[in-house]
Design a protein around this motif. Structure first.
Motif, short mmCIF file in Angstrom:
data_model
loop_
_atom_site.label_atom_id
_atom_site.label_comp_id
_atom_site.label_asym_id
_atom_site.label_seq_id
_atom_site.Cartn_x
_atom_site.Cartn_y
_atom_site.Cartn_z
N PHE A 325 0.83 -1.21 0.00
CA PHE A 325 0.00 0.00 0.00
C PHE A 325 0.87 1.26 0.00
O PHE A 325 0.64 2.19 -0.80
N LEU A 326 1.86 1.31 0.89
CA LEU A 326 2.70 2.50 1.01
C LEU A 326 3.57 2.70 -0.23
O LEU A 326 3.80 3.84 -0.66
N LYS A 327 4.06 1.62 -0.79
CA LYS A 327 4.85 1.72 -2.02
C LYS A 327 4.01 2.26 -3.17
O LYS A 327 4.45 3.10 -3.96
N LYS A 328 2.78 1.76 -3.25
CA LYS A 328 1.88 2.21 -4.31
C LYS A 328 1.59 3.70 -4.18
O LYS A 328 1.42 4.41 -5.18
N LYS A 329 1.54 4.18 -2.91
CA LYS A 329 1.29 5.60 -2.66
C LYS A 329 2.55 6.45 -2.78
O LYS A 329 2.50 7.67 -2.59
N LYS A 330 3.70 5.81 -3.07
CA LYS A 330 4.98 6.51 -3.31
C LYS A 330 5.65 7.03 -2.04
O LYS A 330 6.41 8.00 -2.08
#
Length: 378
Positions: A325-330
């Protein structure tokens, strides 16, 4: 006026967060805290639109017999123990009122046939050494298999699964074998920027002292010993102060870990064994230049959010929904499988970047807006 009915197990610490979240919502919200010993319901009116009732499941059934037409949705906040029993007894109402499951990450572990599935080798060894070898017995596995089957049967009556991370909902579906089902995903969270950061935290990128927070609690799923073993050479070279919260979780495991680490004089451990006021705990977290969450499932979101805001380097297992989730949100976060361990605060521009993303994803106004979409005003 129709209402949303929230059902909580007894003494659940998320109850007050949910009440706070719904206070500005234009619909009525009824929070029912199941109290098995309360044969007479205790009703508390928080505001014109917020009511808290404490009573047993029999009272809840009686209440719904006369108020079912006024309820837009029933949201079960977790499906463990009392909430599971309540949902099972109310399932006949699901044809009239949609049911929603607000997922708590830890509860899925309780339904696993093999609870050690989320433990890495050294922690799994400790788990069995502390008496949990009974989970290997065929009779225990059969019992867990029956419980999991019961949960899947119950979930046929549910329309919605709720969480703020779509990745977590998909993970739960996979773990329970519910990938191709009718269930719809909706947004719900207890987490907001203001909840976990009620007081300002300054950016401390110039602090020289290296502090590493390891996990969030005395839970086996934190895999403390495996991280220390896997990164021993780097830890010996960096010599950080390793802060380990053990004031919450499994007391037997906390004692075991305390004894185990006390024999190791090569590394500098600071074990948090006493409960602290939130402000004091927040101050300790904000002083950590690095945070490691060696869980194989979503866990420790409150600590993680404080770390992201204060500029800590956050290390996560890449298989977790939190990492994805956090990676997808950058967000600037790090992979425990691939990245070298650095126990320094992030560079100032990266701290500002993470803070901006927290505000964009977790500020109260944004959460209120998303909540309106999940629970449309009636």
């Amino acid at each position: 006026m129709s209402a949303y009915l929230h059902i909580f197990p007894p003494n659940n610490h998320f109850l007050h967060h949910a009440i706070r979240l719904c206070q500005d919502h234009p619909s009525q919200h009824i929070f029912w805290e199941i109290k098995p010993t309360h044969a007479v319901g205790l009703k508390e009116k928080i505001s014109e639109r917020i009511i808290v009732i404490r009573g047993n499941v029999s009272l809840l059934l009686k209440y719904l017999r006369s108020h079912a037409k006024e309820i837009s949705m029933i949201l079960f906040h977790s499906l463990l123990k009392e909430n599971f029993n309540a949902a099972w007894k109310l399932k006949h109402l699901s044809s009239e009122i949609p049911f929603g499951w607000v997922i708590h990450g830890a509860e899925v572990v309780q339904y696993q046939i093999n609870p050690a599935k989320y433990l890495l080798p050294l922690t799994r060894k400790a788990y069995y050494a502390l008496g949990y070898h009974r989970t290997l017995l065929p009779i225990w596995r059969s019992y867990q298999r029956a419980i999991k089957k019961d949960l899947k049967s119950l979930l046929k009556y549910f329309t919605y699964f709720l969480h703020f991370m779509p990745e977590e909902i998909e993970w739960v579906k996979q773990e329970l074998g519910l990938v191709n089902t009718h269930h719809k995903s909706l947004f719900f969270t207890y987490v907001s920027l203001e909840t976990y950061l009620p007081q300002p935290i300054s950016i401390k990128t110039q602090i020289d002292r290296k502090k590493l927070l390891l996990a969030n609690s005395a839970s086996f799923t934190s895999n403390h010993l495996d991280f220390i073993s896997d990164f021993r050479d780097q830890l010996m070279e960096i010599k950080p102060e390793i802060i380990i919260p053990l004031n919450y979780g499994n007391h037997k495991y906390a004692s075991y870990l305390t004894q185990k680490l006390s024999r190791n004089k090569e590394l500098n451990y600071f074990l948090l064994t006493e409960y602290l006021p939130f402000e004091s705990y927040q101050e300790i977290l904000a002083s950590c230049s690095c945070m490691v969450f060696n869980h194989l499932r979503q866990q420790g979101l409150g600590n993680l959010m404080i770390g992201l805001w204060s500029g800590a380097r956050i290390y996560l297992q890449p298989c977790t929904s939190t990492f994805q989730f956090l990676k997808k949100k950058k967000f600037y976060i790090f992979n425990l499988k691939e990245d070298s361990l650095i126990v320094d605060f992030l560079p100032y521009p990266q701290v500002l970047h993470n803070r901006r993303l927290i505000e964009e994803n977790f500020s109260s106004p944004l959460i209120q807006k998303k909540l309106f979409n999940t629970l449309p005003p009636e």
